[in-house]
Scaffold this motif. Structure first.
Motif, PDB file in Angstrom:
ATOM      1  N   SER A  97     -50.603  64.225  22.560  1.00  0.00           N
ATOM      2  CA  SER A  97     -51.522  64.528  23.218  1.00  0.00           C
ATOM      3  C   SER A  97     -52.361  63.353  23.826  1.00  0.00           C
ATOM      4  CB  SER A  97     -52.238  63.243  21.382  1.00  0.00           C
ATOM      5  OG  SER A  97     -52.405  64.019  19.663  1.00  0.00           O
ATOM      6  N   PRO A  98     -52.743  63.703  24.469  1.00  0.00           N
ATOM      7  CA  PRO A  98     -52.895  63.079  25.977  1.00  0.00           C
ATOM      8  C   PRO A  98     -53.469  61.402  25.727  1.00  0.00           C
ATOM      9  CG  PRO A  98     -55.239  64.478  25.281  1.00  0.00           C
ATOM     10  CD  PRO A  98     -54.794  64.823  24.695  1.00  0.00           C
ATOM     11  N   ALA A  99     -52.744  61.000  26.380  1.00  0.00           N
ATOM     12  CA  ALA A  99     -53.340  59.553  26.758  1.00  0.00           C
ATOM     13  C   ALA A  99     -53.480  58.956  28.014  1.00  0.00           C
ATOM     14  CB  ALA A  99     -51.571  58.305  25.817  1.00  0.00           C
ATOM     15  N   VAL A 100     -54.645  57.852  27.619  1.00  0.00           N
ATOM     16  CA  VAL A 100     -55.434  57.437  29.351  1.00  0.00           C
ATOM     17  C   VAL A 100     -55.475  55.952  29.596  1.00  0.00           C
ATOM     18  CG1 VAL A 100     -57.873  57.487  29.931  1.00  0.00           C
ATOM     19  CG2 VAL A 100     -57.644  59.475  28.920  1.00  0.00           C
ATOM     20  N   ASN A 101     -54.341  55.824  30.297  1.00  0.00           N
ATOM     21  CA  ASN A 101     -54.762  54.271  30.073  1.00  0.00           C
ATOM     22  C   ASN A 101     -56.379  54.076  30.799  1.00  0.00           C
ATOM     23  OD1 ASN A 101     -55.001  51.572  31.909  1.00  0.00           O
ATOM     24  ND2 ASN A 101     -53.141  52.001  33.210  1.00  0.00           N
ATOM     25  N   LEU A 152     -64.378  63.478  27.949  1.00  0.00           N
ATOM     26  CA  LEU A 152     -63.440  65.300  27.958  1.00  0.00           C
ATOM     27  C   LEU A 152     -61.467  65.029  28.109  1.00  0.00           C
ATOM     28  CD1 LEU A 152     -65.786  66.366  31.178  1.00  0.00           C
ATOM     29  CD2 LEU A 152     -65.358  66.921  28.925  1.00  0.00           C
ATOM     30  N   LEU A 153     -61.403  63.475  28.994  1.00  0.00           N
ATOM     31  CA  LEU A 153     -60.064  63.503  28.986  1.00  0.00           C
ATOM     32  C   LEU A 153     -59.038  63.745  27.419  1.00  0.00           C
ATOM     33  CD1 LEU A 153     -59.375  61.133  31.481  1.00  0.00           C
ATOM     34  CD2 LEU A 153     -58.355  63.661  31.726  1.00  0.00           C
ATOM     35  N   ARG A 162     -58.603  71.435  29.098  1.00  0.00           N
ATOM     36  CA  ARG A 162     -58.758  71.632  30.268  1.00  0.00           C
ATOM     37  C   ARG A 162     -60.199  70.747  31.117  1.00  0.00           C
ATOM     38  NH1 ARG A 162     -55.391  75.901  33.354  1.00  0.00           N
ATOM     39  NH2 ARG A 162     -57.113  76.014  34.702  1.00  0.00           N
ATOM     40  N   PRO A 163     -59.699  69.151  30.684  1.00  0.00           N
ATOM     41  CA  PRO A 163     -61.021  67.996  30.922  1.00  0.00           C
ATOM     42  C   PRO A 163     -61.222  68.375  32.234  1.00  0.00           C
ATOM     43  CG  PRO A 163     -58.666  66.714  30.658  1.00  0.00           C
ATOM     44  CD  PRO A 163     -58.706  68.359  30.108  1.00  0.00           C
ATOM     45  N   LEU A 188     -53.965  59.273  33.432  1.00  0.00           N
ATOM     46  CA  LEU A 188     -52.930  60.226  32.556  1.00  0.00           C
ATOM     47  C   LEU A 188     -51.872  59.355  32.801  1.00  0.00           C
ATOM     48  CD1 LEU A 188     -54.544  63.055  32.979  1.00  0.00           C
ATOM     49  CD2 LEU A 188     -54.797  62.206  31.384  1.00  0.00           C
ATOM     50  N   ILE A 189     -52.010  58.984  31.123  1.00  0.00           N
ATOM     51  CA  ILE A 189     -50.644  58.501  30.905  1.00  0.00           C
ATOM     52  C   ILE A 189     -49.284  60.140  30.677  1.00  0.00           C
ATOM     53  CG2 ILE A 189     -48.860  57.421  29.609  1.00  0.00           C
ATOM     54  CD1 ILE A 189     -51.431  55.576  29.679  1.00  0.00           C
ATOM     55  N   PRO A 190     -47.646  59.868  31.103  1.00  0.00           N
ATOM     56  CA  PRO A 190     -47.576  61.097  30.924  1.00  0.00           C
ATOM     57  C   PRO A 190     -46.863  60.844  29.313  1.00  0.00           C
ATOM     58  CG  PRO A 190     -46.861  60.035  33.018  1.00  0.00           C
ATOM     59  CD  PRO A 190     -47.778  59.321  33.138  1.00  0.00           C
TER      60      PRO A 190
END
Length: 161
Positions: free
Chosen positions: A13-17, A86-87, A92-93, A148-150
């Motif tokens: 899953s995407p992670a966002v700072n 979106l992220l 494809r945000p 974006l957090i890898p």
């Protein structure tokens, strides 16, 4: 449904700072507001073009200069919020974000042409809205990529022998 095994999505899953994203969004809001003020001063002071207020109001114009700058800042914060959603939710945000920003910029560029302002004022304001759209879109997109957090790939499940 407690007895059913639901396969997990193998993709992380995407992670966002969020702190980094919103700090960058706030910085973008400040830049956008300053672009708006500089653009208005340039138009009124150097080119003697009516931008938002009649020429009689002077180079600084009236309160509409402040409102235009505030609107540019708010647009940057709205773009940041859109990108955050979106992220977290869409595939494809960045592609969707690019489309939304491009179309919003086109709307901003066309808006002056539905007024009864002079042709010069319409074109100048349209150009200023273009510069604002490009600045907001590129700055927020760059901040979004850096926020974006890898996520490390999940290790493959080992068979139980």
């Amino acid at each position: 449904m407690s007895g059913m095994n639901v396969p997990l999505d193998p993709r992380p899953s995407p992670a966002v700072n969020a702190g980094k994203l919103w700090a960058g969004g706030a910085a973008t809001a400040a830049v956008a507001a300053l672009i708006a003020v500089a653009g208005i001063l340039l138009g009124r002071g150097l080119f003697d073009v009516e931008v938002l207020a009649p020429k009689g109001q002077g180079t600084w114009g009236d309160a509409s200069t402040g409102w235009y700058a505030l609107g540019a800042g708010v647009a940057a914060l709205l773009a940041t919020g859109l990108l955050h959603v979106l992220l977290l939710t869409t595939p494809r945000p960045m592609r969707f974000f690019g489309w939304v920003i491009a179309l919003a910029t086109v709307v901003g560029m066309l808006a002056p042409f539905v007024t009864d302002a002079s042709t010069g004022a319409r074109f100048y304001t349209s150009g200023l809205n273009f510069v604002l759209g490009v600045a907001i879109g590129s700055l927020v997109a760059g901040v979004g990529k850096s926020a974006l957090i890898p996520v490390a790939a999940r290790p493959a499940a080992r068979p139980q022998w």
